[in-house]
Design an enzyme around this catalytic site. Structure first.
Site, PDB file in Angstrom:
ATOM      1  CB  THR A 180      -1.728   4.359   1.466  1.00 55.62           C
ATOM      2  OG1 THR A 180      -1.260   4.894   2.711  1.00 55.62           O
ATOM      3  CG2 THR A 180      -1.031   5.086   0.326  1.00 55.62           C
ATOM      4  N   GLY A 181      -3.941   4.873  -0.908  1.00 55.16           N
ATOM      5  CA  GLY A 181      -4.292   4.410  -2.241  1.00 55.16           C
ATOM      6  C   GLY A 181      -5.504   5.120  -2.816  1.00 55.16           C
TER       7      GLY A 181
ATOM      8  CD  GLU B 144      -1.197   0.259   2.934  1.00 54.90           C
ATOM      9  OE1 GLU B 144      -1.586   1.167   2.164  1.00 54.90           O
ATOM     10  OE2 GLU B 144      -0.865  -0.871   2.531  1.00 54.90           O
TER      11      GLU B 144
ATOM     12  N   GLY C 129       0.293  -3.191  -0.899  1.00 53.71           N
ATOM     13  CA  GLY C 129       1.600  -2.579  -1.011  1.00 53.71           C
ATOM     14  C   GLY C 129       1.947  -2.078  -2.392  1.00 53.71           C
ATOM     15  N   GLY C 130       0.933  -1.979  -3.265  1.00 55.58           N
ATOM     16  CA  GLY C 130       1.214  -1.418  -4.579  1.00 55.58           C
ATOM     17  C   GLY C 130       1.786  -0.016  -4.493  1.00 55.58           C
TER      18      GLY C 130
END
Length: 221
Positions: A29-30, A103, A95-96
């Site tokens: 993710t991101g 994840e 985890g931002g």
């Protein structure tokens, strides 16, 4: 900013080249993974993908990648994800975006976990915040237990897809392994955002126009 975005794209494209036809792939993710998804789709491979967030799943499906529920997948050939910080010895903070629990589960399921970052994510030492996902049940008491380790702030963010509450540990980070162990043993903590180097097979760092390969198991970056 343009340089950073270019480096993310370079790292993502290098990671896409590691994927082979017929593989099962975990998608992180991101913002860097947002470059990975179209790079993977452009290769035209027959892949089975598991996404760590609804946003990544939506991006993957829009790009034409086949996604499956993680509940039906026992094994992944490779997982590819970004990171918020990478230390010289290969520890990560993730985890931002609040997806670190999923994840970490996906990374642990994969034979090979590859991290993709731009050069700004390399730091001399990890620093706060460390993201936490907490159960909503008993939240006040969990926060009180965590305060023994250091200050914790609840993030102004929606619940995770699994109903968790996202907070950030703001206390000291000295002994990473000790802190990771202590956070893991606090009742009510679902998962923290410290990823040890033994989880990571390779780190692809976009630097300028090329991707550098770092291998934590070979002595660290």
């Amino acid at each position: 900013m343009q340089t950073t975005e270019h480096e993310k794209r370079v790292a993502a494209q290098a990671a896409a080249e590691l994927v082979e036809d017929g593989m099962s792939v975990g998608l992180g993710t991101g913002t860097t993974v947002a470059f990975l998804v179209p790079a993977l789709a452009a290769r035209g491979l027959d892949l089975r993908c598991v996404a760590t967030s609804p946003r990544t799943e939506s991006l993957a499906r829009e790009a034409g990648l086949r996604t499956e529920r993680f509940s039906s997948v026992e094994h992944l050939d490779i997982a590819i994800d970004g990171a918020d910080q990478v230390s010289p010895d290969g520890w990560l903070v993730k985890g931002g975006g609040g997806a670190h629990t999923r994840e970490k589960l996906v990374a642990a399921t994969a034979d090979r976990f590859v991290v993709i970052v731009d050069s700004t994510k390399l730091v001399p030492a990890l620093r706060p915040p460390v993201p936490l996902e907490l159960l909503s049940f008993g939240l006040a008491s969990t926060l009180l237990r965590l305060e023994v380790l250091g200050p914790v702030r609840r993030r102004d963010a929606p619940r995770t897809p699994d109903g968790g509450v996202i907070c950030d540990y703001l206390g000291p980070i000295t002994d990473l392994r000790l802190l990771a162990g202590r956070l893991s043993t606090v009742p009510g903590v679902v998962e923290h955002g410290l990823f040890p180097p033994e989880m990571v097979a390779e780190i692809l760092v976009g630097r300028g126009g090329r991707a550098e390969r770092l291998r934590p198991e070979a002595g660290g970056p």
